[in-house]
Design a protein around this motif. Structure first.
Motif, PDB file in Angstrom:
ATOM      1  N   ASP A   5       0.831  -1.207   0.000  1.00  0.00           N
ATOM      2  CA  ASP A   5       0.000   0.000   0.000  1.00  0.00           C
ATOM      3  C   ASP A   5       0.866   1.258   0.000  1.00  0.00           C
ATOM      4  OD1 ASP A   5      -2.321  -1.475  -0.018  1.00  0.00           O
ATOM      5  OD2 ASP A   5      -2.583  -1.418   2.165  1.00  0.00           O
ATOM      6  N   LEU A   6       1.976   1.208   0.737  1.00  0.00           N
ATOM      7  CA  LEU A   6       2.880   2.358   0.788  1.00  0.00           C
ATOM      8  C   LEU A   6       3.469   2.637  -0.591  1.00  0.00           C
ATOM      9  CD1 LEU A   6       4.237   4.412   2.740  1.00  0.00           C
ATOM     10  CD2 LEU A   6       6.132   2.792   2.921  1.00  0.00           C
ATOM     11  N   LEU A   7       3.874   1.585  -1.284  1.00  0.00           N
ATOM     12  CA  LEU A   7       4.430   1.756  -2.623  1.00  0.00           C
ATOM     13  C   LEU A   7       3.364   2.228  -3.611  1.00  0.00           C
ATOM     14  CD1 LEU A   7       6.785  -1.358  -2.856  1.00  0.00           C
ATOM     15  CD2 LEU A   7       7.428   1.027  -2.492  1.00  0.00           C
ATOM     16  N   ALA A   8       2.142   1.747  -3.440  1.00  0.00           N
ATOM     17  CA  ALA A   8       1.053   2.189  -4.310  1.00  0.00           C
ATOM     18  C   ALA A   8       0.781   3.679  -4.109  1.00  0.00           C
ATOM     19  CB  ALA A   8      -0.205   1.374  -4.033  1.00  0.00           C
ATOM     20  N   ARG A   9       0.816   4.123  -2.853  1.00  0.00           N
ATOM     21  CA  ARG A   9       0.612   5.544  -2.569  1.00  0.00           C
ATOM     22  C   ARG A   9       1.764   6.372  -3.148  1.00  0.00           C
ATOM     23  NH1 ARG A   9      -2.275   9.848  -2.685  1.00  0.00           N
ATOM     24  NH2 ARG A   9      -1.739  11.417  -1.094  1.00  0.00           N
ATOM     25  N   ALA A  88      12.128   1.248 -14.113  1.00  0.00           N
ATOM     26  CA  ALA A  88      13.209   0.301 -13.836  1.00  0.00           C
ATOM     27  C   ALA A  88      13.970   0.695 -12.576  1.00  0.00           C
ATOM     28  CB  ALA A  88      14.158   0.228 -15.029  1.00  0.00           C
ATOM     29  N   ASP A  89      14.134   1.998 -12.365  1.00  0.00           N
ATOM     30  CA  ASP A  89      14.824   2.476 -11.167  1.00  0.00           C
ATOM     31  C   ASP A  89      14.054   2.092  -9.906  1.00  0.00           C
ATOM     32  OD1 ASP A  89      16.993   4.155  -9.977  1.00  0.00           O
ATOM     33  OD2 ASP A  89      15.300   5.379  -9.345  1.00  0.00           O
ATOM     34  N   TRP A  90      12.739   2.241  -9.947  1.00  0.00           N
ATOM     35  CA  TRP A  90      11.916   1.814  -8.811  1.00  0.00           C
ATOM     36  C   TRP A  90      12.086   0.316  -8.553  1.00  0.00           C
ATOM     37  CZ3 TRP A  90       6.422   4.371  -9.666  1.00  0.00           C
ATOM     38  CH2 TRP A  90       6.544   5.755  -9.480  1.00  0.00           C
ATOM     39  N   LEU A  91      12.091  -0.455  -9.639  1.00  0.00           N
ATOM     40  CA  LEU A  91      12.151  -1.909  -9.501  1.00  0.00           C
ATOM     41  C   LEU A  91      13.478  -2.358  -8.897  1.00  0.00           C
ATOM     42  CD1 LEU A  91      10.628  -4.532  -9.995  1.00  0.00           C
ATOM     43  CD2 LEU A  91      11.573  -4.577 -12.312  1.00  0.00           C
ATOM     44  N   VAL A  92      14.586  -1.820  -9.411  1.00  0.00           N
ATOM     45  CA  VAL A  92      15.884  -2.256  -8.885  1.00  0.00           C
ATOM     46  C   VAL A  92      16.095  -1.763  -7.450  1.00  0.00           C
ATOM     47  CG1 VAL A  92      16.948  -2.444 -11.155  1.00  0.00           C
ATOM     48  CG2 VAL A  92      17.108  -0.288  -9.920  1.00  0.00           C
ATOM     49  N   THR A  93      15.449  -0.639  -7.092  1.00  0.00           N
ATOM     50  CA  THR A  93      15.519  -0.193  -5.701  1.00  0.00           C
ATOM     51  C   THR A  93      14.799  -1.183  -4.795  1.00  0.00           C
ATOM     52  OG1 THR A  93      15.619   2.130  -6.377  1.00  0.00           O
ATOM     53  CG2 THR A  93      14.969   1.685  -4.110  1.00  0.00           C
ATOM     54  N   ALA A  94      13.673  -1.701  -5.266  1.00  0.00           N
ATOM     55  CA  ALA A  94      12.948  -2.712  -4.493  1.00  0.00           C
ATOM     56  C   ALA A  94      13.760  -4.001  -4.382  1.00  0.00           C
ATOM     57  CB  ALA A  94      11.595  -2.994  -5.140  1.00  0.00           C
TER      58      ALA A  94
END
Length: 240
Positions: A5-9, A88-94
């Motif tokens: 939920d935090l990531l969705a927000r 992609a930046d969000w994904l690799v950070t996750a």
């Protein structure tokens, strides 16, 4: 609030910012004092709920954001991120991988290897060339000058990595009058000396005059590095 939920927000807040980017004011609307007041304050004695941190950060930072990713930004050489790169930046950070060693993150290590190969192919460089991904212009110039320092001193019979600079042959560095400030900073950090750089006169576009460069090189002896500029930050001009 769950992590999902935090990531969705977060995605919703980012999406709203991007939607308004073409029409929002380009410059920051808050001054330094206002930003320090809203973002600062005493060090918290205890942790804060992540959702509250996110909302407060988005609200308090918003007046100080510069629309550098927007279509009406013409200050400095700052490129806006494209959607695929942002995602992609969000994904690799996750993923939170370490690409420094294959054992720590095999997939990201190979992705970096593939990207390096593509860059060599794109630029027409030998496939055996070394490639390093750095944080920005400062470290790019630092790395390039470090490689140049190694090469010219090795040709002079000096191993700078093992023996240091004490007693090493003097290294000359030639730069244009409009060389980027990160060149001088790198020379200082590498022990080559910012003040010792030989500056070559430039034309109205910031390009080194070839005749002046020839004269400068003719006056020098010993290991020499020439820093040519591929894209003056004010004009986009390349050194000849």
């Amino acid at each position: 609030m769950s992590a999902a939920d935090l990531l969705a927000r977060t995605a919703a807040l980012a999406g709203r910012y991007l939607e308004r980017l073409p029409s929002r004011p380009v410059g920051a609307r808050a001054d330094l004092a206002a930003l320090r007041a809203s973002l600062g304050g005493p060090l918290p004695a205890r942790g804060t709920d992540p959702a509250e941190v996110l909302e407060r950060l988005a609200a308090d930072a918003e007046p100080g954001l510069v629309a550098s990713a927007g279509p009406r930004y013409f200050g400095f050489v700052i490129g806006g991120s494209v959607p695929a790169a942002l995602a992609a930046d969000w994904l690799v950070t996750a993923w939170d991988q370490d690409a420094g060693l294959y054992a720590c993150g095999p997939s990201v290590a190979v992705a970096e290897e593939v990207a390096a190969g593509w860059l060599l192919e794109l630029l027409g460089l030998p496939a055996t060339s070394s490639v390093g991904f750095v944080t920005g212009g400062q470290m790019a110039n630092f790395t390039g000058l470090a490689a140049g320092r190694h090469a010219v001193l090795a040709r002079a019979g000096w191993d700078v990595e093992e023996d240091g600079l004490a007693g090493a042959p003097l290294v000359n560095v030639v730069i244009g009058e409009e060389a980027h400030v990160t060149i001088v900073t790198s020379l200082r950090m590498l022990g080559l000396g910012g003040r010792r750089a030989v500056r070559v006169r430039t034309d109205g576009q910031g390009r080194m005059h070839v005749d002046e460069l020839r004269r400068a090189l003719a006056s020098l002896s010993g290991p020499t590095i020439v820093c040519a500029q591929a894209g003056n930050v004010n004009t986009g001009a390349f050194d000849p």
